[in-house]
Design a protein around this motif. Structure first.
Motif, PDB file in Angstrom:
ATOM      1  N   TRP A   2      53.950  46.082  42.764  1.00 10.89           N
ATOM      2  CA  TRP A   2      52.715  45.841  42.013  1.00 10.89           C
ATOM      3  C   TRP A   2      52.981  45.540  40.546  1.00 10.89           C
ATOM      4  O   TRP A   2      52.282  44.749  39.933  1.00 10.89           O
ATOM      5  CB  TRP A   2      51.785  47.057  42.121  1.00 10.89           C
ATOM      6  CG  TRP A   2      50.994  47.013  43.387  1.00 10.89           C
ATOM      7  CD1 TRP A   2      51.073  47.879  44.430  1.00 10.89           C
ATOM      8  CD2 TRP A   2      50.021  46.034  43.766  1.00 10.89           C
ATOM      9  NE1 TRP A   2      50.225  47.504  45.435  1.00 10.89           N
ATOM     10  CE2 TRP A   2      49.567  46.364  45.044  1.00 10.89           C
ATOM     11  CE3 TRP A   2      49.514  44.895  43.140  1.00 10.89           C
ATOM     12  CZ2 TRP A   2      48.608  45.617  45.724  1.00 10.89           C
ATOM     13  CZ3 TRP A   2      48.557  44.136  43.811  1.00 10.89           C
ATOM     14  CH2 TRP A   2      48.108  44.494  45.094  1.00 10.89           C
ATOM     15  N   ASN A   3      54.022  46.199  40.010  1.00 10.64           N
ATOM     16  CA  ASN A   3      54.266  45.961  38.592  1.00 10.64           C
ATOM     17  C   ASN A   3      54.761  44.542  38.334  1.00 10.64           C
ATOM     18  O   ASN A   3      54.847  44.114  37.196  1.00 10.64           O
ATOM     19  CB  ASN A   3      55.222  47.026  38.008  1.00 10.64           C
ATOM     20  CG  ASN A   3      56.572  47.003  38.693  1.00 10.64           C
ATOM     21  OD1 ASN A   3      56.814  46.168  39.560  1.00 10.64           O
ATOM     22  ND2 ASN A   3      57.455  47.903  38.306  1.00 10.64           N
ATOM     23  N   GLN A   4      55.100  43.791  39.389  1.00 12.04           N
ATOM     24  CA  GLN A   4      55.412  42.370  39.225  1.00 12.04           C
ATOM     25  C   GLN A   4      54.212  41.497  39.573  1.00 12.04           C
ATOM     26  O   GLN A   4      53.954  40.505  38.913  1.00 12.04           O
ATOM     27  CB  GLN A   4      56.594  41.970  40.132  1.00 12.04           C
ATOM     28  CG  GLN A   4      57.924  42.544  39.715  1.00 12.04           C
ATOM     29  CD  GLN A   4      58.507  41.838  38.503  1.00 12.04           C
ATOM     30  OE1 GLN A   4      57.785  41.254  37.695  1.00 12.04           O
ATOM     31  NE2 GLN A   4      59.817  41.906  38.353  1.00 12.04           N
ATOM     32  N   LEU A   5      53.497  41.891  40.646  1.00 15.13           N
ATOM     33  CA  LEU A   5      52.422  41.019  41.125  1.00 15.13           C
ATOM     34  C   LEU A   5      51.238  40.988  40.169  1.00 15.13           C
ATOM     35  O   LEU A   5      50.679  39.929  39.905  1.00 15.13           O
ATOM     36  CB  LEU A   5      51.964  41.461  42.524  1.00 15.13           C
ATOM     37  CG  LEU A   5      52.924  41.106  43.654  1.00 15.13           C
ATOM     38  CD1 LEU A   5      52.390  41.602  44.987  1.00 15.13           C
ATOM     39  CD2 LEU A   5      53.149  39.589  43.707  1.00 15.13           C
ATOM     40  N   LEU A   6      50.891  42.137  39.631  1.00 14.95           N
ATOM     41  CA  LEU A   6      49.712  42.199  38.786  1.00 14.95           C
ATOM     42  C   LEU A   6      49.844  41.328  37.531  1.00 14.95           C
ATOM     43  O   LEU A   6      48.966  40.507  37.246  1.00 14.95           O
ATOM     44  CB  LEU A   6      49.414  43.664  38.425  1.00 14.95           C
ATOM     45  CG  LEU A   6      47.946  43.947  38.128  1.00 14.95           C
ATOM     46  CD1 LEU A   6      47.066  43.545  39.298  1.00 14.95           C
ATOM     47  CD2 LEU A   6      47.751  45.431  37.804  1.00 14.95           C
ATOM     48  N   PRO A   7      50.948  41.457  36.781  1.00 19.14           N
ATOM     49  CA  PRO A   7      51.078  40.564  35.627  1.00 19.14           C
ATOM     50  C   PRO A   7      51.138  39.093  36.033  1.00 19.14           C
ATOM     51  O   PRO A   7      50.636  38.232  35.308  1.00 19.14           O
ATOM     52  CB  PRO A   7      52.389  40.986  34.965  1.00 19.14           C
ATOM     53  CG  PRO A   7      52.907  42.143  35.704  1.00 19.14           C
ATOM     54  CD  PRO A   7      52.013  42.459  36.845  1.00 19.14           C
ATOM     55  N   PHE A   9      49.525  37.649  38.481  1.00 13.02           N
ATOM     56  CA  PHE A   9      48.139  37.218  38.708  1.00 13.02           C
ATOM     57  C   PHE A   9      47.401  37.073  37.386  1.00 13.02           C
ATOM     58  O   PHE A   9      46.747  36.064  37.124  1.00 13.02           O
ATOM     59  CB  PHE A   9      47.439  38.230  39.616  1.00 13.02           C
ATOM     60  CG  PHE A   9      45.988  37.917  39.832  1.00 13.02           C
ATOM     61  CD1 PHE A   9      45.604  36.877  40.669  1.00 13.02           C
ATOM     62  CD2 PHE A   9      45.001  38.663  39.194  1.00 13.02           C
ATOM     63  CE1 PHE A   9      44.258  36.581  40.860  1.00 13.02           C
ATOM     64  CE2 PHE A   9      43.665  38.366  39.379  1.00 13.02           C
ATOM     65  CZ  PHE A   9      43.291  37.330  40.218  1.00 13.02           C
ATOM     66  N   ARG A  10      47.536  38.107  36.543  1.00 11.33           N
ATOM     67  CA  ARG A  10      46.807  38.074  35.271  1.00 11.33           C
ATOM     68  C   ARG A  10      47.276  36.944  34.364  1.00 11.33           C
ATOM     69  O   ARG A  10      46.473  36.303  33.700  1.00 11.33           O
ATOM     70  CB  ARG A  10      46.993  39.400  34.548  1.00 11.33           C
ATOM     71  CG  ARG A  10      46.195  40.551  35.139  1.00 11.33           C
ATOM     72  CD  ARG A  10      46.454  41.744  34.271  1.00 11.33           C
ATOM     73  NE  ARG A  10      45.750  42.934  34.716  1.00 11.33           N
ATOM     74  CZ  ARG A  10      46.199  44.157  34.463  1.00 11.33           C
ATOM     75  NH1 ARG A  10      47.337  44.322  33.804  1.00 11.33           N
ATOM     76  NH2 ARG A  10      45.516  45.212  34.858  1.00 11.33           N
TER      77      ARG A  10
ATOM     78  N   GLY B  54      48.989  42.860  30.224  1.00 13.76           N
ATOM     79  CA  GLY B  54      49.571  44.186  30.389  1.00 13.76           C
ATOM     80  C   GLY B  54      51.075  44.183  30.213  1.00 13.76           C
ATOM     81  O   GLY B  54      51.803  44.760  31.019  1.00 13.76           O
ATOM     82  N   SER B  69      59.779  38.529  38.151  1.00 16.15           N
ATOM     83  CA  SER B  69      58.598  38.138  37.385  1.00 16.15           C
ATOM     84  C   SER B  69      58.349  36.642  37.495  1.00 16.15           C
ATOM     85  O   SER B  69      57.220  36.186  37.672  1.00 16.15           O
ATOM     86  CB  SER B  69      58.782  38.502  35.905  1.00 16.15           C
ATOM     87  OG  SER B  69      58.919  39.894  35.760  1.00 16.15           O
ATOM     88  N   SER B  72      56.942  35.902  40.921  1.00 15.45           N
ATOM     89  CA  SER B  72      55.553  36.339  41.017  1.00 15.45           C
ATOM     90  C   SER B  72      54.635  35.352  40.305  1.00 15.45           C
ATOM     91  O   SER B  72      53.599  34.926  40.830  1.00 15.45           O
ATOM     92  CB  SER B  72      55.427  37.733  40.393  1.00 15.45           C
ATOM     93  OG  SER B  72      54.101  37.987  40.015  1.00 15.45           O
ATOM     94  N   TRP B 171      57.906  37.742  30.707  1.00 11.94           N
ATOM     95  CA  TRP B 171      56.518  37.539  30.263  1.00 11.94           C
ATOM     96  C   TRP B 171      56.463  37.222  28.778  1.00 11.94           C
ATOM     97  O   TRP B 171      55.654  36.399  28.330  1.00 11.94           O
ATOM     98  CB  TRP B 171      55.667  38.782  30.569  1.00 11.94           C
ATOM     99  CG  TRP B 171      55.724  39.158  32.024  1.00 11.94           C
ATOM    100  CD1 TRP B 171      56.284  40.270  32.564  1.00 11.94           C
ATOM    101  CD2 TRP B 171      55.241  38.384  33.130  1.00 11.94           C
ATOM    102  NE1 TRP B 171      56.176  40.260  33.921  1.00 11.94           N
ATOM    103  CE2 TRP B 171      55.539  39.115  34.303  1.00 11.94           C
ATOM    104  CE3 TRP B 171      54.599  37.153  33.251  1.00 11.94           C
ATOM    105  CZ2 TRP B 171      55.199  38.651  35.579  1.00 11.94           C
ATOM    106  CZ3 TRP B 171      54.265  36.692  34.512  1.00 11.94           C
ATOM    107  CH2 TRP B 171      54.565  37.436  35.656  1.00 11.94           C
TER     108      TRP B 171
END
Lengths: 193, 581
Positions: A2-7, A9-10, B54, B69, B72, B171
């Motif tokens: 999740w700590n990869q997927l969420l950023p 997506f955002r 975030g 990253s 993703s 990021w």
């Protein structure tokens, strides 16, 4: 995970808003304010009607007009909603047949011309919307245009010289003649009788 | 060749040389997180993006997390572009009422734009709505280019650091590339282009009545905003089918000169950034020199071939001195079009101002070579630098084999892992080109099958017969695997067979280079820097430049020589003898 997927997506969402909505929106607002004529296509209006764009070629077949290059855009050529070249290669029989037909047509329309034909006038452009022809290709048509308009060759030649654009900054690109602008000027100054 | 043509090429190259240093120094500051003149204006935007997404600015990632990253981000990018195309008909800003893309076309286009390829199996003005052009395709022009730059910076960090586990934060690098490089450059570029005639409007197409009384529908759209990022991000996906040959995308030789400069701006600048970050400016100039030699060789091969023209056409009465004009614009002519063709294929941009399919065989050969050598001749934004560093690793490896010494690059021992990763990247992309080209040359479907409906065999989609037809297929997969995006556009590639196989080639060409290169970055970051001894091969002098150029040419030539002999080489000799198909 999740700590990869969420950023991921955002970030995609944020960039879509920033570079896909705000950026083109700001550019549109600025361009429509500062360069409204260009932003809307450099359209030419005559008697309240749009006759074309100063940047986009259109077909001319009548003898009293300068003719543009062959066009592969759309079915009949110069379809400004369907740009493109012929994509025929250097050993293509189709290309040879097409050029042969074009040369025959040029010969019939300009019987006084001697020698080689300017290559641009018998070949299709990349966009199919090329608004220009080379100065040589225009000179070759002067006699036909003058005769069809019952004016002197000198008058047409003089206008052609005025409408020949030189290289940008003196060294970029090639000298050229905008066919639509030249023909509109012909109609204005030396109208057909 | 004319003196003006040569002057134009020389002045262009000098301009690239002049912008490399300031651009490179600026990028070095941006990616080190140092203050630049742009910070008062753009720093709040950067911080805002971190807050929204975030991201903690000062945390760093190991190479595996960095790659995670990237994957993703690329996955969601792909998904957005795919879904927007599939729902196009139901979404706003679609004045021409265009229908939604088919699943295979949407897949191909989504892969294409997220991998910075911008291969286009469609014609923009008849397929994509303004919303999709803007909010799907323009976004990926930014995103994929910024991701490429991020990877290059991460790889440089791997070379510059020693005994560290991390290579930066994806990021953060991505955000900085968008905010400090691509947004301001695109904004300035878009305004300049519009002032010169590039259109920017949300209105529908204009119907004109021509001087001779015919109807002419003139396509419109928000072009300038896409045009600018298309060039500076080395994306190359045109708003219109004719790409930068279209007068609404590229109206004058002056806009064209700016477009050409924008393509090389970041790739050339990154060689300087590289020198700055590894603490030895000469290392950056050595890469710049190797790229320049290969680039200029390509330019003059194309220019000479196009200027010498097509004997088949001069025999029909066209002026021999004019050169090969089929598929070229009058305002650009032979010299400018040749220069642009070399730039766009070297830089994995893929925009065109002339139709490469109609080039002479040798002109086409040079564009093919530029792509097949791995898009390292300046190359794509970021991609060119990490690609060239891959070749640098191979070059020192080959040199090490010759003298029987463990190879080093920038004081880092190049060992089994690094060479394996470099070879994996190289073999994967070459295999994608050759295997798919081979498959498309023989695979056969029935005319009513889903896979190639209406065409039957995959060779049924060709626009040209004979060796040139084969070149159309070879060019397509070279362009896809090189993440270039230009085409021998006669190939009708919008069928499921081509959309899917070209999509896979693009994925291989992007991720099977990026992931191995990130692994190399992680491995090198952990190593100690060795002291320079008399036995060290200096990697900043002419010897190394020559070795690097040789490695690129030999590997490219050996891998693709048989395929190239079957297409442009044999076509050249046939053309000289009047061959036609």
């Amino acid at each position: 995970m999740w700590n990869q997927l969420l950023p991921g997506f955002r970030m995609t969402l944020a960039l879509t808003v920033l570079t896909g909505m705000i950026y083109p929106g700001v550019v549109t607002a600025l361009c429509q304010t500062l360069f409204s004529a260009q932003a809307n296509g450099s359209l030419i209006v005559r008697n309240g009607r749009v006759v074309g764009s100063a940047l986009i070629g259109q077909s001319f077949a009548r003898p009293e007009y300068f003719h543009p290059r062959p066009s592969a855009a759309g079915i009949d050529g110069y379809d400004a909603a369907s740009s493109g070249g012929s994509n025929l290669g250097p050993t293509s029989q189709k290309l040879m047949d097409r050029v042969k037909a074009t040369v025959a047509k040029l010969q019939a329309q300009n019987p006084s011309h001697q020698g080689e034909w300017p290559a641009d006038l018998a070949t299709a452009s990349a966009s199919g919307l090329d608004p220009h022809i080379s100065p040589a290709a225009a000179r070759m048509q002067v006699e036909r245009v003058a005769r069809s308009r019952s004016v002197s060759i000198e008058q047409v030649k003089e206008m052609l010289v005025r409408f020949t654009e030189s290289r940008d900054l003196g060294f970029l690109g090639e000298p050229r003649v905008n066919v639509l602008l030249l023909n509109l000027e012909l109609d204005r100054v030396l109208p057909t009788k | 060749m004319t003196s003006n043509g040569v002057l134009q090429i020389a002045l262009y190259f000098l301009a690239v040389l002049a912008i490399a240093k300031p651009m490179g120094a600026y990028m070095a500051r941006v990616f080190a997180g140092e203050r630049t003149f742009a910070h008062p204006l753009l720093r709040p935007l950067e911080k805002g993006l971190y807050r929204l997404v975030g991201v903690t600015e000062d945390t760093e990632q190991r190479w595996t997390a960095y790659a995670g990253s990237l994957l993703s981000f690329s996955f969601f990018s792909f998904l957005f572009v795919y879904l927007l195309q599939r729902m196009q008909a139901a979404l706003p800003l679609n004045p021409q009422k265009l229908s939604s893309a088919t699943p295979d076309l949407a897949f191909n286009t989504a892969v294409s734009f997220t991998t910075n390829t911008n291969w286009q199996a469609y014609a923009g003005e008849t397929t994509m709505s303004y919303l999709v052009q803007m909010s799907a395709l323009t976004v990926q022009n930014f995103a994929s280019a910024a991701a490429g730059v991020a990877i290059a910076i991460a790889l440089i960090r791997g070379l510059a650091r020693q005994q560290e586990k991390t290579i930066g934060n994806f990021w953060v690098d991505l955000t900085r590339a968008v905010v400090y490089l691509f947004l301001p450059l695109s904004l300035a570029g878009a305004l300049f282009f519009c002032s010169q005639g590039v259109i920017q409007t949300f209105s529908g197409y204009t119907t004109a009545t021509t001087v001779e009384g015919k109807e002419q529908v003139i396509a419109q759209g928000p072009v300038a905003s896409q045009e600018a990022i298309k060039m500076v991000g080395t994306n190359g996906g045109g708003f219109f089918n004719a790409n930068s040959a279209h007068p609404f995308e590229n109206p004058t030789p002056l806009t064209n000169f700016v477009q050409m400069l924008m393509i090389f701006l970041i790739p050339a600048g990154l060689t300087y950034t590289f020198g700055r970050m590894v603490g030895d400016q000469r290392q950056g100039w050595a890469l710049f020199a190797a790229m320049s030699i290969l680039f200029l060789a390509g330019v003059f091969v194309i220019y000479a071939a196009e200027q010498s023209g097509n004997p088949n056409l001069t025999r029909l009465g066209l002026a021999a001195a004019d050169g090969n004009w089929e598929g070229k614009e009058t305002r650009f002519g032979i010299a400018t079009t040749s220069l642009f063709a070399a730039i766009t294929t070297a830089a994995s941009c893929g925009a065109v101002i002339g139709m490469h399919d109609s080039f002479t065989p040798l002109g086409g050969l040079a564009t093919l070579f530029n792509m097949q050598s791995g898009e390292v001749i300046f190359g794509g934004a970021g991609a060119g630098l990490y690609g060239m560093l891959l070749f640098a690793i191979l070059a020192v490896f080959i040199a090490g084999l010759m003298v029987g010494r463990t190879p080093e690059y920038l004081g880092k021992k190049i060992e089994g892992k690094e060479v394996k990763m470099a070879m994996l990247a190289l073999i994967a992309t070459s295999a994608a080109i050759l295997l798919f080209t081979g498959a498309s040359s023989v695979v056969s479907f029935s005319k009513d099958s889903y896979w190639n409906a209406g065409y039957g065999p995959a060779t049924g989609n060709l626009n040209n017969a004979g060796p040139h037809g084969f070149a159309e297929v070879l060019y397509a997969y070279s362009s896809a695997a090189g993440n270039n995006g230009s085409a021998f556009a006669g190939l009708s590639a919008n069928t499921p067979w081509y959309n899917l196989t070209l999509g896979v080639a693009m994925l291989v060409g992007r991720f099977l280079i990026i992931i191995p290169m990130l692994a190399v970055a992680g491995s090198l970051a952990g190593k100690k820097r060795l002291a320079v001894t008399t036995g060290t091969l200096p990697t900043h002098g002419p010897l190394f430049v020559g070795l690097l150029v040789g490695t690129v040419i030999i590997i490219g030539a050996l891998t693709f020589f048989p395929a190239l002999s079957l297409s442009p080489v044999v076509e050249h000799f046939l053309m000289q003898q009047g061959g036609r198909f």
